[in-house]
Design a protein around this motif. Structure first.
Motif, mmCIF file in Angstrom:
data_model
loop_
_atom_site.group_PDB
_atom_site.id
_atom_site.type_symbol
_atom_site.label_atom_id
_atom_site.label_comp_id
_atom_site.label_asym_id
_atom_site.label_seq_id
_atom_site.Cartn_x
_atom_site.Cartn_y
_atom_site.Cartn_z
ATOM 1 N N ARG A 175 -7.723 1.645 6.944
ATOM 2 C CA ARG A 175 -6.343 2.138 6.854
ATOM 3 C C ARG A 175 -5.353 1.197 7.541
ATOM 4 N NH1 ARG A 175 -3.603 5.924 10.089
ATOM 5 N NH2 ARG A 175 -5.512 6.195 11.294
ATOM 6 N N GLN A 185 -1.572 7.402 2.334
ATOM 7 C CA GLN A 185 -2.119 6.072 2.575
ATOM 8 C C GLN A 185 -3.563 6.161 3.071
ATOM 9 O OE1 GLN A 185 0.820 3.631 4.651
ATOM 10 N NE2 GLN A 185 2.382 4.873 3.637
ATOM 11 N N ALA A 227 0.661 4.040 -2.938
ATOM 12 C CA ALA A 227 0.272 5.408 -2.588
ATOM 13 C C ALA A 227 1.368 6.394 -2.966
ATOM 14 C CB ALA A 227 -0.045 5.504 -1.103
ATOM 15 N N ALA A 286 0.837 -1.195 0.000
ATOM 16 C CA ALA A 286 0.000 0.000 0.000
ATOM 17 C C ALA A 286 0.871 1.243 0.000
ATOM 18 C CB ALA A 286 -0.913 -0.018 1.222
ATOM 19 N N ARG A 287 1.952 1.206 0.758
ATOM 20 C CA ARG A 287 2.849 2.354 0.847
ATOM 21 C C ARG A 287 3.457 2.678 -0.516
ATOM 22 N NH1 ARG A 287 5.751 1.067 5.169
ATOM 23 N NH2 ARG A 287 4.490 2.426 6.458
#
Length: 114
Positions: free
Chosen positions: A36, A25, A18, A14-15
């Protein structure tokens, strides 16, 4: 191509996604509908992969038309569409309307709209 994979491990991240898209994020969580905190869970990798799939399709089509990934990311976040009440693709995806964005991009790609 904006990639959701960590370049070192080739595991969805995800990091990394993003960062490559130029969003936070928290914004990615909003776009995907994933909590999240679940973005960082190894047990939720399949859920994350499924959630970013429509985003990847949108960004791939957009980058074919706009050029470099940075241009596609800017288009995705900021280009308003009059037919969508001035909303950008980012807004529509946030509203769970990714299919509308994909349909629009496919029609542009096929020459229906320009």
């Amino acid at each position: 191509m904006v990639t959701p994979f960590d370049p070192n491990s080739h595991i969805i991240s995800a990091r990394a996604f993003a960062t490559n898209l130029g969003i936070t994020q928290a914004e990615l969580a909003k776009l995907t509908g994933i909590d999240r905190h679940a973005l960082y869970s190894r047990t939720d990798l399949l859920k994350l992969e499924e959630a970013v799939r429509p985003l990847m399709s949108i960004l791939n089509l957009a980058s074919e038309m706009t050029g470099p990934d940075q241009c596609a990311a800017l288009w995705f976040k900021h280009q308003p569409f009059p037919s969508w009440a001035g909303k950008a693709a980012f807004d529509l995806v946030s509203e769970r309307k990714a299919e509308r964005v994909l349909a629009y991009l496919r029609s542009v790609q096929s020459g229906l709209y320009s």
